[in-house]
Design an enzyme around this catalytic site. Structure first.
Site, PDB file in Angstrom:
ATOM      1  N   SER A   1     -53.525  20.473   6.888  1.00 44.78           N
ATOM      2  CA  SER A   1     -54.965  20.478   6.597  1.00 44.78           C
ATOM      3  C   SER A   1     -55.805  20.389   7.876  1.00 44.78           C
ATOM      4  O   SER A   1     -56.876  21.000   7.953  1.00 44.78           O
ATOM      5  CB  SER A   1     -55.303  19.323   5.649  1.00 44.78           C
ATOM      6  OG  SER A   1     -54.888  18.095   6.209  1.00 44.78           O
TER       7      SER A   1
ATOM      8  N   LYS B   1     -43.564  14.772  12.275  1.00 42.01           N
ATOM      9  CA  LYS B   1     -44.226  15.933  11.707  1.00 42.01           C
ATOM     10  C   LYS B   1     -43.372  16.487  10.566  1.00 42.01           C
ATOM     11  O   LYS B   1     -42.260  16.061  10.371  1.00 42.01           O
ATOM     12  CB  LYS B   1     -44.435  17.009  12.785  1.00 42.01           C
ATOM     13  CG  LYS B   1     -45.486  16.593  13.822  1.00 42.01           C
ATOM     14  CD  LYS B   1     -45.763  17.663  14.862  1.00 42.01           C
ATOM     15  CE  LYS B   1     -45.955  19.030  14.316  1.00 42.01           C
ATOM     16  NZ  LYS B   1     -47.002  19.153  13.291  1.00 42.01           N
TER      17      LYS B   1
ATOM     18  N   GLY C   1     -44.722  16.965   7.279  1.00 41.17           N
ATOM     19  CA  GLY C   1     -45.254  16.662   5.947  1.00 41.17           C
ATOM     20  C   GLY C   1     -45.533  17.939   5.165  1.00 41.17           C
ATOM     21  O   GLY C   1     -45.382  17.977   3.948  1.00 41.17           O
TER      22      GLY C   1
ATOM     23  N   GLU D   1     -42.772  24.850  13.830  1.00 39.89           N
ATOM     24  CA  GLU D   1     -43.680  24.082  14.701  1.00 39.89           C
ATOM     25  C   GLU D   1     -42.933  23.666  15.973  1.00 39.89           C
ATOM     26  O   GLU D   1     -43.480  23.717  17.082  1.00 39.89           O
ATOM     27  CB  GLU D   1     -44.188  22.846  13.968  1.00 39.89           C
ATOM     28  CG  GLU D   1     -45.142  23.172  12.824  1.00 39.89           C
ATOM     29  CD  GLU D   1     -45.529  21.965  11.981  1.00 39.89           C
ATOM     30  OE1 GLU D   1     -46.554  22.043  11.316  1.00 39.89           O
ATOM     31  OE2 GLU D   1     -44.781  20.966  11.974  1.00 39.89           O
TER      32      GLU D   1
HETATM   33  C1  5RP Z   1     -46.805  20.295   8.793  1.00 35.39           C
HETATM   34  C2  5RP Z   1     -47.125  19.219   9.752  1.00 35.39           C
HETATM   35  C3  5RP Z   1     -48.527  18.736   9.798  1.00 35.39           C
HETATM   36  O1  5RP Z   1     -48.984  18.810  11.109  1.00 35.39           O
HETATM   37  C4  5RP Z   1     -48.585  17.322   9.324  1.00 35.39           C
HETATM   38  O2  5RP Z   1     -47.987  17.240   8.056  1.00 35.39           O
HETATM   39  C5  5RP Z   1     -50.031  16.819   9.255  1.00 35.39           C
HETATM   40  O3  5RP Z   1     -50.706  17.492   8.250  1.00 35.39           O
HETATM   41  P1  5RP Z   1     -52.222  17.199   7.905  1.00 35.39           P
HETATM   42  O4  5RP Z   1     -53.055  17.722   9.032  1.00 35.39           O
HETATM   43  O5  5RP Z   1     -52.435  17.942   6.606  1.00 35.39           O
HETATM   44  O6  5RP Z   1     -52.380  15.715   7.716  1.00 35.39           O
HETATM   45  O7  5RP Z   1     -46.301  18.741  10.480  1.00 35.39           O
HETATM   46  O8  5RP Z   1     -45.427  20.586   8.768  1.00 35.39           O
END
Ligand code: 5RP
Length: 223
Positions: free
Chosen positions: A30, A94, A96, A103
């Site tokens: 996000s 990372k 999530g 990444e």
């Molecule tokens: C995705 C990630 C995102 O950077 C992480 O989950 C943070 O997400 P958000 O900006 O929605 O809090 O690693 O794989």
């Protein structure tokens, strides 16, 4: 300020780290989506971007930002991405959003990693957020057993397949006092594609969204 407003503030602040005339690496999630929307306003100053997920690729393209293949570029001055947790040593958790492997690849190529997070993501020690581990589907039970031996509690992310066609185990209960060692150890398990610890290649800069504005942090320091 709401968490959403803090994410927007760091996303905008990240624009100052873009190198004009150079391709930018773009993360997933996000906060990264807010960065893409801000990037669209200055898209004429860059040739395009590298996307760390299909979701990011689609959003970049919807703004008319050209997406390059990583194999076709010689240089990537900066990668901008969010995190689920970041600690003072700039180590991160990372994944999530499940995009950890791509990444990690883009981060490995980038000369500078700028992590953009709201204040809720900044922690003294990593570990409250369950660690995402991308695995080859046939190795699920084996990897889960090995993660239990490391002290973790792996849970399959139900109904989720990564952009690479794999599964994710979210692992709670791990002791992450030595993130470089744990990242390396987990990567040694047969069937693990990658894990969400970004410790061997930490962030170079963290833009932290707070009520008092965006703070710029580097390893164990504020600039
Ligand atoms: C995705 C990630 C995102 O950077 C992480 O989950 C943070 O997400 P958000 O900006 O929605 O809090 O690693 O794989």
């Amino acid at each position: 300020m709401t968490q959403d407003e803090l994410k927007e503030a760091v996303a905008r602040a990240a624009l100052s780290h873009i190198v004009e005339g150079q391709i930018v690496g773009v993360g997933t999630g996000s906060t990264a989506r807010k960065f893409i929307d801000a990037l669209a306003e200055i898209k004429d100053r860059i040739p395009g971007a590298i996307a760390s997920s299909e979701d990011t690729r689609k959003r970049l393209e919807s703004h008319g930002i050209r997406v390059f293949d990583l194999d076709d570029i010689a240089k990537l001055p900066v990668y901008i991405d969010g995190a689920d947790e970041i600690a003072p040593g700039m180590h991160m958790t990372k994944g999530g959003g499940g995009a950890l492997t791509r990444e990690k690849i883009v981060a490995a190529v980038a000369e500078k990693f700028v992590c953009i997070v709201d204040r809720t993501k900044f922690v003294d020690n990593l570990g409250k957020f369950p660690l995402p581990v991308e695995i080859i589907p046939m190795a699920r039970a084996h990897v889960a057993r090995q993660l239990v031996r490391l002290g973790g509690n792996p849970v399959l992310r139900e109904g989720f397949t990564t952009d690479n066609g794999n599964l994710i185990l979210d692992v709670g209960g791990l002791d992450i006092r030595d993130p470089v060692n744990l990242e390396t150890q987990i990567n040694q398990i047969a069937g693990v594609v990658s894990n969400g610890l970004f410790a061997c290649r930490p962030a170079d800069i963290c833009l932290l969204g707070t009520e008092n504005g965006v703070r710029t942090l580097t390893r164990n320091a504020e600039t």
